[in-house]
Structures are given as C-alpha cells and as structure tokens.
Enzyme design. Sequence first.
Site, PDB file in Angstrom:
ATOM      1  N   SER A 137      39.039  40.320  27.376  1.00 32.73           N
ATOM      2  CA  SER A 137      39.806  38.413  26.885  1.00 32.73           C
ATOM      3  C   SER A 137      39.634  39.450  25.272  1.00 32.73           C
ATOM      4  CB  SER A 137      39.759  37.249  27.509  1.00 32.73           C
ATOM      5  OG  SER A 137      39.344  37.051  26.574  1.00 32.73           O
ATOM      6  N   TYR A 150      32.437  32.165  29.130  1.00 31.54           N
ATOM      7  CA  TYR A 150      33.503  32.768  29.271  1.00 31.54           C
ATOM      8  C   TYR A 150      33.674  33.828  28.670  1.00 31.54           C
ATOM      9  CZ  TYR A 150      38.466  34.425  30.260  1.00 31.54           C
ATOM     10  OH  TYR A 150      39.454  34.951  29.902  1.00 31.54           O
TER      11      TYR A 150
END
Length: 266
Positions: A137, A150
């Site tokens: 990501s 995250y």
Amino acid sequence: MNLAGKRVLLTGATGGIGQAIATQLAAEGASLLLTARDADALAALATRLPGTHQVCVADLAKAPERARLASRVAAWGGLDVLINNAGSQHFGWFTEQPEDAISRQLLLNLEVPVLLSHDLMPQLAVPGEAVILNIGSTFGSIGHPGFSTYCASKFGLRGFSEALGRELADTGIRVCYLAPRATRTDLNGPAVNALNDALGTRSDSPQVVAAAVIAMLRNGSRRRHLGWPERFFAWLNQVLPAVVDLALRQQLALIKRFAMHQEISK
Ligand SMILES: NC(=O)c1ccc[n+]([C@@H]2O[C@H](COP(=O)([O-])OP(=O)(O)OC[C@H]3O[C@@H](n4cnc5c(N)ncnc54)[C@H](OP(=O)(O)O)[C@@H]3O)[C@@H](O)[C@H]2O)c1
C-alpha cells in the site's frame, strides 16, 4: 513471465482487488487456486471465470487452515506464482482500537504473507521462474494518522519483500511488492471514503491495480507504487520526512474528526 498455463495461488480472491486480479489472470490463461473465507463468493467467482480453476475455503489467520491450503498446493503439484493479497484495514484513532483489531490486522496483513511464503517456498517451481507478489500500500511507505496499525503491517510487508527478494537474488524466485493507492473496494468504510473526499485523495479502480499485477508478473519488475502524487510523497517521506510531518500536522484536526470514535467492524 508468460502467464498462460501458470499455476497461481491468489489470497483474498473474493475482495475488490482480488476479483479483478483473478479476472485478468484467467483472461491470460493462468490456472488459479482461489482462496478466501466465503465459500459461496469463491464458488461464484470460479464459475464466472473463463477456464477451470480451483477454490480453497480457508481462514488464513488460523494455522491449521493455512496448513490445509499448503496441502492443496502440494496436491496441485506446486506453484508458479503466490499472490499475497488478502488484507484488512481498521481505520481509527490508535488509542481507541481494541487489542484484537490491532492483532488481526498485523496477523492478516503481515504475519500471514510471511508464513505463507515460508510454507509454500519449497513448492515454488524452481529451477524455472517463480514469483511471490505481495500487495502492499502507499501506507507501506507513508505513516498516516488514523492508520497506525495498518501502516505498521504494510511497512513490515515492504521490508519483508525487499529482504527476501535480496536473499533469493541468485535463485529463480522473484519477490515483488506492489503498492496501490486508495482503491474503490469494500476495504474502505464510509469514514475512510469521507476522509478521502475531504482530503481530495484520488482513488483507482481495482482493475487498475490488477493490470499493474499482470504487468509486474510479465515484465520482471520487483517494485511498483501506483498513483501520482502518492509516488512522489512516498519518495519525499524517505528523503525529507519532516516535510511530510508538517503537511500531515496541518491536516491533523480534519483527520481526527473522521478517525475518532470509529466502530471496529472488520
Ligand atoms: N482498497 C484499497 O484502498 C487498498 C489500497 C492499497 C492496498 N490495498 C490492499 O489490497 C489488498 C486487497 O484489498 P481489497 O481492497 O481488495 O480488500 P477487500 O475488498 O476488503 O478484500 C479483502 C479480501 O481478503 C479476504 N480475507 C479477509 N480476511 C481474511 C482471512 N482471515 N482469511 C482469508 N482471507 C481473508 C476477504 O475474503 P473473506 O472475507 O471471504 O475471507 C477478501 O477476499 C489488501 O492487502 C489491501 O491492504 C487496498
């Protein structure tokens, strides 16, 4: 790598990005082993795709189910490509996140791809050409308020991909890391979508991410970050992190408004 006839294990196959990757790989003539927890969604996906594909229902957070998946791969005769795509995201203020939400994210996004790579490496088709492709990501390169756990998981996945890729540099196994920016899937709940709108964050369709996966598998590259200006900010964060600190400090009150008092659902 020519994808026709290649055996590909795809985790998170029923998700937004997973379905798009499965569709594009099937169109290339790859043979897929699709895995996720939802049996009906997996069966429906396999039926929709051109070609003949297999499914394995497994909760990857559970060691016995990962072992069952590894047995399925062995029964299949091994693998050419492992795509670690399954993931979860719990947006919210760090102090408000329950411990189990933190643990689940670190387990699924980081520990599971590491352990699956470890378990399945002996079954990768070497000598020959094999690939482990990890879906990271933008938040694997930029620490962002509201996404602390995250980010920790995706920073870890990026480090793992780089280190393992260098360790395997004299083998036929290529380790790839693809970092999508915001992508329009159910991973992002209403609060994340509202924050992205408020910040003017651009997003991609899952098909854009899937096309990047196909391109990486084909062209031999090892790292790719999607999106502009995200790619620029990822670079800036490496060389001048204080500048990014300042930019995010200016947006902190806004981010806090969306990130605080979130329900933890996934
Ligand atoms: N969407 C974005 O904005 C974005 C941006 C950058 C990176 N990414 C990354 O892209 C990847 C795919 O995300 P997505 O947007 O497609 O998410 P998604 O639509 O929420 O799909 C997540 C997938 O993971 C599976 N999964 C969840 N928990 C699991 C478990 N315990 N065991 C096995 N499978 C599990 C889900 O299937 P079941 O629920 O049936 O198990 C589903 O197939 C993730 O790694 C994510 O971090 C997404």
